[in-house]
Design an enzyme around this catalytic site. Structure first.
Site, mmCIF file in Angstrom:
data_model
loop_
_atom_site.group_PDB
_atom_site.id
_atom_site.type_symbol
_atom_site.label_atom_id
_atom_site.label_comp_id
_atom_site.label_asym_id
_atom_site.label_seq_id
_atom_site.Cartn_x
_atom_site.Cartn_y
_atom_site.Cartn_z
ATOM 1 N N ASP A 1 -3.551 5.835 12.365
ATOM 2 C CA ASP A 1 -2.583 5.476 10.600
ATOM 3 C C ASP A 1 -0.925 6.285 11.230
ATOM 4 O OD1 ASP A 1 -1.470 4.711 8.471
ATOM 5 O OD2 ASP A 1 -3.163 5.201 7.193
ATOM 6 N N HIS B 1 1.113 5.264 6.430
ATOM 7 C CA HIS B 1 0.594 5.745 5.102
ATOM 8 C C HIS B 1 1.094 7.341 5.044
ATOM 9 C CE1 HIS B 1 -1.071 1.695 5.456
ATOM 10 N NE2 HIS B 1 -0.552 2.143 3.986
ATOM 11 N N SER C 1 0.614 -1.205 -0.036
ATOM 12 C CA SER C 1 0.445 0.357 0.387
ATOM 13 C C SER C 1 0.681 1.240 -0.008
ATOM 14 C CB SER C 1 -0.775 0.362 1.285
ATOM 15 O OG SER C 1 -0.352 -0.761 2.480
#
Length: 368
Positions: free
Chosen positions: A344, A347, A119
């Site tokens: 998060d 990312h 990702s």
């Protein structure tokens, strides 16, 4: 002809000389020599610091309608905006500002670029598609996703495609639960990689996952199968398999190969702050200034660098680790899905840090 006017031929020569001079100035600026800095080829573009630049970001996320929700921090309610205003500045030269039309019309015209990885590769792929859409908003473009998971963003006018193939480990995982085996010595998905003119690989993020997030049940290395092993050791074995595959299957005169490097997370404040504590990226709004990171080099990045040195035809390491370590402010944090409780810190927001990764990729291709 009026008295005193220069002959037409002389005027044409003068115009040509001015155009050549302007081109030389533009090239010098891109290489840093306009500031007395050494040419780009003598400069490590991955060593530097973040500087405030009011002309940033390179695009507004609201004008990029296909950003994944998890990366669209602004749309998810992130209230601060200073994190968008930083530009990566190498210590010894200047980077050419990202030019999407040049990227499409010269560098990638008639070619395919493929990101292969997890990702974080998706993060970079989405950044690049936004940069290109911003540069050519009226250009016809198509976006498709095949059953195999290959995402393709195409610009028919330029016969150019920017692709993303999700492959978190690069090596094979075979079987079904509860007998899924990760084979550290095997790559069977490489035929897809051979279709690209530029390959950008990435792998690390998933190597530390355990329990339900772990997508395999055992590891095979050679003829030996074990329940688990040191993840960094397993990673190095897999990267050696990848390196050998590249050497045996990719012609460097036809295909450029990059390894994205290791994107760090910011889940432990002790890695950048002497005060330490249990802090994470939550609430961080400014980068770490300067060119050093308290925790030092990332172990996985050192493995990748070592493996690449063993290659007959060395891939180009996009050593983005340090520059990304300095950006504790650049993650979605609690604004990945509009305020969920799990932050998060792996990312990156878009617009944001991956745009600078792509500026470095542009510089690599610009000078290749």
């Amino acid at each position: 002809m009026m008295r005193g006017a220069a002959p037409t031929g002389v005027v044409s020569v003068m115009v040509l000389m001015i155009l050549v001079l302007l081109k030389q100035i533009e090239s010098a600026s891109a290489n840093g020599s306009s500031l007395g800095l050494p040419p780009r080829k003598f400069c490590n573009i991955y060593q530097g610091s973040w500087v405030y630049d009011k002309s940033y970001p390179l695009y507004d996320s609201k004008n990029c309608p296909f950003i994944e929700r998890q990366f669209n921090c602004k749309s998810n309610g992130r209230p601060d905006s200073e994190y968008l205003k930083y530009r990566w500045q190498p210590s010894g030269c200047n980077l050419p500002r990202f030019n999407g039309l040049d990227f499409l019309g010269r560098i990638m015209k008639g070619k395919k670029l493929m990101f292969v990885g997890d990702s974080l590769s998706l993060n970079q792929w989405q950044s690049l598609t936004c940069l290109l859409h911003n540069a050519a908003p009226k250009a016809n473009s198509t976006s498709t996703r095949s059953p195999s998971g290959l995402s393709v963003f195409s610009f028919p006018a330029y016969n150019s495609s920017i692709m993303f193939s999700r492959n978190a480990f690069l090596v094979d995982i075979v079987g079904a639960p509860p007998k899924r085996v990760m084979k550290l010595d095997s790559i069977s998905s490489g035929s897809l990689w051979k279709t690209a003119d530029v390959l950008v690989f990435n792998s690390w993020h998933w190597w530390l996952h355990t329990d339900r997030k772990q997508p395999w049940d055992a590891i095979m290395s050679g003829n030996v199968t074990v329940k688990d092993m040191d993840r960094l050791v397993a990673y190095e074995k897999a990267m050696m398999t990848w390196a050998k595959w590249i050497d045996q299957n990719i012609d460097p005169s036809k295909t450029k190969v990059f390894f994205q490097g290791v994107s760090p997370d910011h889940g432990r404040a002790r890695e950048w702050s002497k005060q330490g504590g249990k802090g994470s990226c939550i609430g961080e709004t400014k980068p770490i200034m300067g060119s050093s990171y308290l925790a030092g080099p990332h172990a996985a990045e050192m493995v990748v660098a070592k493996v690449i040195k063993t290659m007959k035809n060395q891939a180009r390491l996009m050593d983005v680790t340090l520059m990304s370590q300095l950006r504790k402010d650049g993650h979605p944090s609690v604004y990945g899905f509009g305020g969920h409780r799990m932050a998060d810190c792996s990312h990156w927001c878009l617009s944001g840090v991956p745009d600078s990764w792509n500026q470095l990729l542009y510089s690599e291709l610009f000078h290749s």
